[in-house]
Scaffold this active site. Structure first.
Site, PDB file in Angstrom:
ATOM      1  N   HIS A 154       0.868  -1.180   0.000  1.00 41.80           N
ATOM      2  CA  HIS A 154       0.000   0.000   0.000  1.00 41.80           C
ATOM      3  C   HIS A 154       0.904   1.229   0.000  1.00 41.80           C
ATOM      4  O   HIS A 154       1.700   1.421   0.913  1.00 41.80           O
ATOM      5  CB  HIS A 154      -0.915   0.021   1.224  1.00 41.80           C
ATOM      6  CG  HIS A 154      -1.906   1.145   1.187  1.00 41.80           C
ATOM      7  ND1 HIS A 154      -3.146   1.024   0.611  1.00 41.80           N
ATOM      8  CD2 HIS A 154      -1.820   2.428   1.642  1.00 41.80           C
ATOM      9  CE1 HIS A 154      -3.799   2.171   0.713  1.00 41.80           C
ATOM     10  NE2 HIS A 154      -3.010   3.048   1.331  1.00 41.80           N
ATOM     11  N   CYS A 155       0.774   2.047  -1.036  1.00 45.56           N
ATOM     12  CA  CYS A 155       1.674   3.184  -1.209  1.00 45.56           C
ATOM     13  C   CYS A 155       0.989   4.481  -0.777  1.00 45.56           C
ATOM     14  O   CYS A 155      -0.014   4.878  -1.385  1.00 45.56           O
ATOM     15  CB  CYS A 155       2.111   3.294  -2.665  1.00 45.56           C
ATOM     16  SG  CYS A 155       3.230   4.680  -2.984  1.00 45.56           S
ATOM     17  N   PRO A 156       1.501   5.158   0.239  1.00 50.55           N
ATOM     18  CA  PRO A 156       0.880   6.418   0.680  1.00 50.55           C
ATOM     19  C   PRO A 156       1.029   7.532  -0.346  1.00 50.55           C
ATOM     20  O   PRO A 156       0.218   8.458  -0.371  1.00 50.55           O
ATOM     21  CB  PRO A 156       1.622   6.744   1.977  1.00 50.55           C
ATOM     22  CG  PRO A 156       2.931   6.038   1.858  1.00 50.55           C
ATOM     23  CD  PRO A 156       2.660   4.791   1.090  1.00 50.55           C
ATOM     24  N   ASN A 159      -1.849   6.951  -2.441  1.00 44.44           N
ATOM     25  CA  ASN A 159      -3.055   6.686  -1.650  1.00 44.44           C
ATOM     26  C   ASN A 159      -3.851   5.532  -2.246  1.00 44.44           C
ATOM     27  O   ASN A 159      -5.066   5.607  -2.428  1.00 44.44           O
ATOM     28  CB  ASN A 159      -3.938   7.931  -1.560  1.00 44.44           C
ATOM     29  CG  ASN A 159      -5.068   7.783  -0.551  1.00 44.44           C
ATOM     30  OD1 ASN A 159      -4.936   7.042   0.432  1.00 44.44           O
ATOM     31  ND2 ASN A 159      -6.186   8.449  -0.790  1.00 44.44           N
TER      32      ASN A 159
END
Length: 353
Positions: A154-156, A159
């Site tokens: 999950h890449c911030p 998002n």
């Protein structure tokens, strides 16, 4: 109930802060490069330099923005209803309290599914939140609150979950971000040196040019390392999750369980047709639910079905599967396994160096 809903809304809003930060940096870099560099700093006599800089800059900026927003807006693919328990089995599973009996229910359903990985203890991978049997390489994302096919992480910064539906877009986003920063550094360098050594007079453009070079160089160093790491993962046909925790097959953990050689591994992500590789359009192979492995404990006919489902071979095509009998010697490209039945048919893929 209300406070919980309010906190969830606040969390979702805060999740967009990194995306907003990236967009603000890109917007400022556009102003600094186009206005402060090309309009005010490059001498008017150098029209050829100005035009070439603007053209190259806008090409890489367009590809970067395209791939970045494709990564953001691509909805993470989730398991199909085929991996949900049938109504009768679901009721039995929910009523049953014993883990071993629940596993028997799951194993019965999983027999009809292309699932070849399990937990470290050999159990069927089941998500109690989504109430589905997890396909191979699928994991539950607590941020997205769903199971994601071929989940990488999950890449911030986008998002979003990076997985089967947008992994190619994510790789291209990193590639074009690297090139975007490289173009800025290469074309700004000479004016950075001139401002730094006071060969150019102090103007309002000085701060933007100096800061633009430092920011582009900093982002280039950080992004190129991340891009190199993910290209290494593509070459090995691993996700970030699998790089840290090897998938477990019937014969034990194997980090290279899904590796089919560099060319096939690349084709898994970018597709067979090279003309689509540089564009953020979906061209990855398969459906995200089943994957060909180096060693799959199934018969040749069933393997052909899985390969056809994944798009590895046409329906009427032939495969390069090797059938290994129990009494054959172990050689490169083949594997030997024993079963209770005496002789076992193992499906192997010829691996490339």
């Amino acid at each position: 109930m209300a406070p919980s809903h309010a906190l969830r809304c606040c969390k979702r809003a805060l999740n967009w802060v990194p995306v907003l930060f990236i967009n603000l940096v890109v917007a400022w870099s556009y102003y600094a490069y186009v206005v402060e560099l090309c309009v005010y700093t490059i001498p008017k006599a150098n029209n050829a330099e100005r035009i070439s800089c603007l053209v190259i800059f806008h090409v890489f900026l367009a590809m970067f923005i395209w791939s970045y927003w494709k990564t953001i807006w691509s909805k993470p693919a989730s398991p199909s209803t085929a991996f949900a328990l049938p109504r009768a089995e679901k009721e039995l599973y929910e009523m049953e309290q014993r883990d071993e009996v629940q596993q028997e229910i799951l194993k019965k359903v999983a027999r009809n599914l292309p699932v070849y990985t399990c937990t470290a203890g050999g159990a069927i991978r089941y998500c109690n939140f989504c109430q589905v049997i997890k396909p191979d390489r699928c994991h539950h994302c607590s941020s997205c609150e769903k199971c994601v096919l071929k989940m990488d992480h999950h890449c911030p910064w986008v998002n979003n979950c990076v997985g089967f539906s947008n992994y190619k877009f994510f790789i291209l986003f990193l590639a074009y971000a690297t090139l975007y920063c490289a173009v800025i550094c290469a074309t700004v360098l000479q004016y950075f040196i001139k401002f730094w050594t006071k060969q150019l007079p102090d103007t309002h453009a000085k701060f933007h040019i100096l800061f633009l070079f430092f920011v582009a160089a900093l982002f280039f160093i950080s992004i190129v390392s991340l891009y190199s790491y993910h290209m290494w993962l593509v070459g090995k046909n691993r996700t970030t999750v699998e790089a840290f925790r090897a998938p477990v097959f019937a014969n034990g953990p194997d980090k290279n369980g899904f590796s089919l050689g560099i060319k096939r591994n690349m084709a898994d992500v970018f597709g067979e047709e090279a003309k689509y590789w540089i564009f953020p359009v979906f061209s990855s192979q398969g459906d995200g639910h089943s994957f060909v492995t180096r060693l799959v404990h199934i018969g040749p006919e069933q393997a052909n079905g899985v390969l056809q489902q994944n798009g590895k071979i046409p329906v009427s095509g032939e495969t390069n599967l090797s059938v290994v009998a129990d009494d054959e010697p172990h050689t490169e490209g083949k594997s030997k396994e024993e079963t209770d039945g005496g002789q076992m048919v193992a499906v192997t893929m010829d691996s490339e160096p």
